[in-house]
Structures are given as C-alpha cells and as structure tokens.
Scaffold this active site. Structure first.
Site, PDB file in Angstrom:
ATOM      1  N   HIS A   1      40.841  21.942  15.778  1.00 57.00           N
ATOM      2  CA  HIS A   1      39.460  21.775  16.245  1.00 57.00           C
ATOM      3  C   HIS A   1      39.178  20.337  16.670  1.00 57.00           C
ATOM      4  O   HIS A   1      38.533  20.103  17.700  1.00 57.00           O
ATOM      5  CB  HIS A   1      38.479  22.208  15.154  1.00 57.00           C
ATOM      6  CG  HIS A   1      38.672  23.615  14.700  1.00 57.00           C
ATOM      7  ND1 HIS A   1      38.161  24.108  13.521  1.00 57.00           N
ATOM      8  CD2 HIS A   1      39.337  24.656  15.283  1.00 57.00           C
ATOM      9  CE1 HIS A   1      38.501  25.379  13.391  1.00 57.00           C
ATOM     10  NE2 HIS A   1      39.212  25.726  14.436  1.00 57.00           N
TER      11      HIS A   1
ATOM     12  N   ASP B   1      41.001  26.902  20.386  1.00 53.23           N
ATOM     13  CA  ASP B   1      42.283  26.680  19.715  1.00 53.23           C
ATOM     14  C   ASP B   1      43.401  26.383  20.708  1.00 53.23           C
ATOM     15  O   ASP B   1      44.264  25.526  20.454  1.00 53.23           O
ATOM     16  CB  ASP B   1      42.661  27.905  18.886  1.00 53.23           C
ATOM     17  CG  ASP B   1      41.884  28.017  17.582  1.00 53.23           C
ATOM     18  OD1 ASP B   1      41.265  27.018  17.175  1.00 53.23           O
ATOM     19  OD2 ASP B   1      41.902  29.106  16.977  1.00 53.23           O
TER      20      ASP B   1
ATOM     21  N   HIS C   1      36.302  30.947  20.799  1.00 53.28           N
ATOM     22  CA  HIS C   1      36.975  30.079  19.834  1.00 53.28           C
ATOM     23  C   HIS C   1      38.486  30.094  20.033  1.00 53.28           C
ATOM     24  O   HIS C   1      39.153  29.065  19.821  1.00 53.28           O
ATOM     25  CB  HIS C   1      36.641  30.483  18.402  1.00 53.28           C
ATOM     26  CG  HIS C   1      37.250  29.555  17.406  1.00 53.28           C
ATOM     27  ND1 HIS C   1      36.697  28.331  17.075  1.00 53.28           N
ATOM     28  CD2 HIS C   1      38.421  29.625  16.709  1.00 53.28           C
ATOM     29  CE1 HIS C   1      37.473  27.708  16.217  1.00 53.28           C
ATOM     30  NE2 HIS C   1      38.539  28.469  15.974  1.00 53.28           N
TER      31      HIS C   1
ATOM     32  N   HIS D   1      48.053  30.634  17.021  1.00 49.95           N
ATOM     33  CA  HIS D   1      48.726  29.337  16.919  1.00 49.95           C
ATOM     34  C   HIS D   1      50.239  29.406  17.126  1.00 49.95           C
ATOM     35  O   HIS D   1      50.805  28.526  17.796  1.00 49.95           O
ATOM     36  CB  HIS D   1      48.403  28.682  15.576  1.00 49.95           C
ATOM     37  CG  HIS D   1      46.958  28.365  15.402  1.00 49.95           C
ATOM     38  ND1 HIS D   1      46.273  27.477  16.217  1.00 49.95           N
ATOM     39  CD2 HIS D   1      46.041  28.831  14.517  1.00 49.95           C
ATOM     40  CE1 HIS D   1      45.018  27.405  15.835  1.00 49.95           C
ATOM     41  NE2 HIS D   1      44.846  28.215  14.817  1.00 49.95           N
TER      42      HIS D   1
END
Length: 297
Positions: free
Chosen positions: A83, A246, A242, A269
C-alpha cells in the site's frame, strides 16, 4: 522489452510523518517519509533495529507473497509494503527513504489514501536524473491455477490496468471489473482510497495464527455472508479497485516505469511479483534489446 522513453525522477521536498496501528502486529507504528537523492530508489529503513537496517524495495528482495508482500529476511524484514509502495508509485515518487520503527507500515484504513496525503504534504519535486520507461512488443503472461496476469503492448504513453475479480458463485463478493489509466490524478482520486478486503472466514483463520488481534471489521473491509461487516463500500467495485492498487505497488518493485495494458484475472501478490521478476530479467539486458520471455506455468 525495450526502452520506450524517459522522464525525470522525483522525490519529496521534506520529510513527512504518520502514525497508526500495524494490522499484523497490533503495535503502534511510526512511518516517516524522507527525501532521497537521484537514483536511490525506494528504501525501507528499520530504525528500531540496532544498527538500523536498510531494505531496498526491489523484486529480488521479496521473500513472501502470501496475502501480502514481504521484503527482506527476519529480523530485518518489512511486510505488507504494497500500500505504501502504491502511494509512491501512483504519485510517481521514485526516490524515498521510508523509516519505520517496526516490521510493517501502519495499516491505517487498509488503503493508500493517508500515505498519499502525507506525500503530498511533503511536496513532490523533480530531480535532474532520468528514469527509463519500458514497453513490450508482445504479450507477457504469467498464470497459475486459473489466475492470469499479462502485460500487453498499448497505444500511447500510458499504463492502463484492468482487473477482473471473480470469487465464484456463492461468494459474498460479487464478480466485478475495473479499468484505470494510472496517472497521479487518477490514482489519487479513483484508487488510493480503496481498502484491502478479506472474507470473514479468512479473518478468523488469521486470528488463529496470532495475526490481526487488534484489527476490527471497521478498520478494513471484512465480508460476511451479506456483505461488509460494520462498514460500507466507497465504490461498488472497491475490491477490484484495491487489486489495482496492489498491482501498482507490487510492480513498482521493478524500479522502472512500464507502459502498456496490464490485464489481470483473479491474480494476487504471487503473480504480481512473478511478472515483476520476469520483466526485471528482461530489463537487465544492458542495451535494452528485447530478450526471450518465457511464460510461467
């Protein structure tokens, strides 16, 4: 990959500070952004360790991608960095020291909004050194178990990211899509305030692992059977937004700009970092000549 163009590097004019609870440890964390010279890159500084340890924000320093991105090795590591990295990359702040008195940034509200506000309070200034901007001549794709992430050539001088979120039938989070061109203005207005999210069952499992003991459903988006618990969405597709946040943070670990169209389907991720490493290997060619890119299985 090949070099597309260049732009001038940027840092902040002065230091800026914020404090908040760490989502993982529950500790009170102080974060300070400090200016850095040209070509320094982004560097985390664990000032709580003796001596203080610097951890460069690079893809080759990633040691964990399970639900968050972790850099370095214990005890000299820092977790949940995506973030704060997204705030820097979204505003095109290339050189910065991030001083922390703990192993994670403050969680705040689970978004990048307050990091963006802190950086803008510090004022962003142009530096004399240049930063390369890279592009691809054909699609570069990584995939795993039905999730895919690809960088495609794109028209013009822009980075566009499209994300399709699909948890399947019966999920409290419905299928949703978001596409954004990543500029400082768009990132600030459309992406930065979008919060991290988790299913109620996943939150319970993290607590069983001893993580997030002080974090409540009001601190981020926890989805129960009927939607967010003790919270409200800021956008109908906030989770998909969001995920773009990321991606911006994780791909910033390249240390270079990219242009084109990033298209993501159910990725997280692990694929973000795999794509960053794949692109980094190509950029390592000293002359910027295209080199073969393998597709990850």
């Amino acid at each position: 990959m090949r070099r597309h163009s260049y732009r001038y590097q940027r840092t902040i004019a002065r230091s800026s500070e914020l404090t908040g609870m760490g989502f993982l440890t529950g500790a009170t964390i102080r974060l300070r952004f400090h200016p850095a010279p040209s070509s320094t890159g982004v560097v985390f500084v664990r000032s709580d360790l003796r001596p203080a340890v610097q951890i460069p924000a690079r893809s080759d320093r990633v040691t964990g991608t399970q639900r968050r991105t972790t850099l370095g090795n214990p005890p000299a590591d820092v977790s949940l960095v995506e973030h704060v990295l997204a705030a820097l990359a979204g505003l095109r702040v290339d050189n910065c020291f991030i001083e922390l008195n703990g192993p994670e940034p403050p969680g705040l509200d689970g978004s990048a909004r307050r990091f963006v506000e802190a950086l803008e309070r510090a004022s962003i200034v142009v530096q004399p050194a240049r930063r390369a901007i890279w592009c691809v001549d054909g699609p570069v794709v990584v995939s795993h178990q039905g999730a895919t992430l690809a960088l495609h050539p794109g028209p013009g001088d822009e980075l566009k990211i499209s994300y399709t979120l699909d948890y399947g039938l019966g999920s409290p989070i419905g299928r949703q899509v978001c596409t954004q061109v990543i500029t400082p203005g768009n990132f600030r207005n459309e992406i930065a305030s979008c919060r991290t999210f988790i299913l109620e069952s996943e939150a319970a499992e993290l607590r069983r692992q001893g993580l997030g003991a002080r974090t409540t459903a009001a601190d981020l988006l926890v989805f129960g059977q009927h939607g967010p618990i003790d919270n409200h969405l800021r956008h109908a597709n906030e989770p998909a937004r969001h995920k773009i946040l990321d991606i911006v943070g994780d791909l910033s670990l390249l240390g270079q700009d990219i242009r084109g169209h990033v298209v993501a389907y159910r990725s997280g991720h692990p694929l973000n970092i795999e794509l960053a490493r794949l692109l980094s290997r190509s950029m390592a060619n000293r002359n910027g000549v295209s080199v073969p890119l393998r597709q990850a299985a």
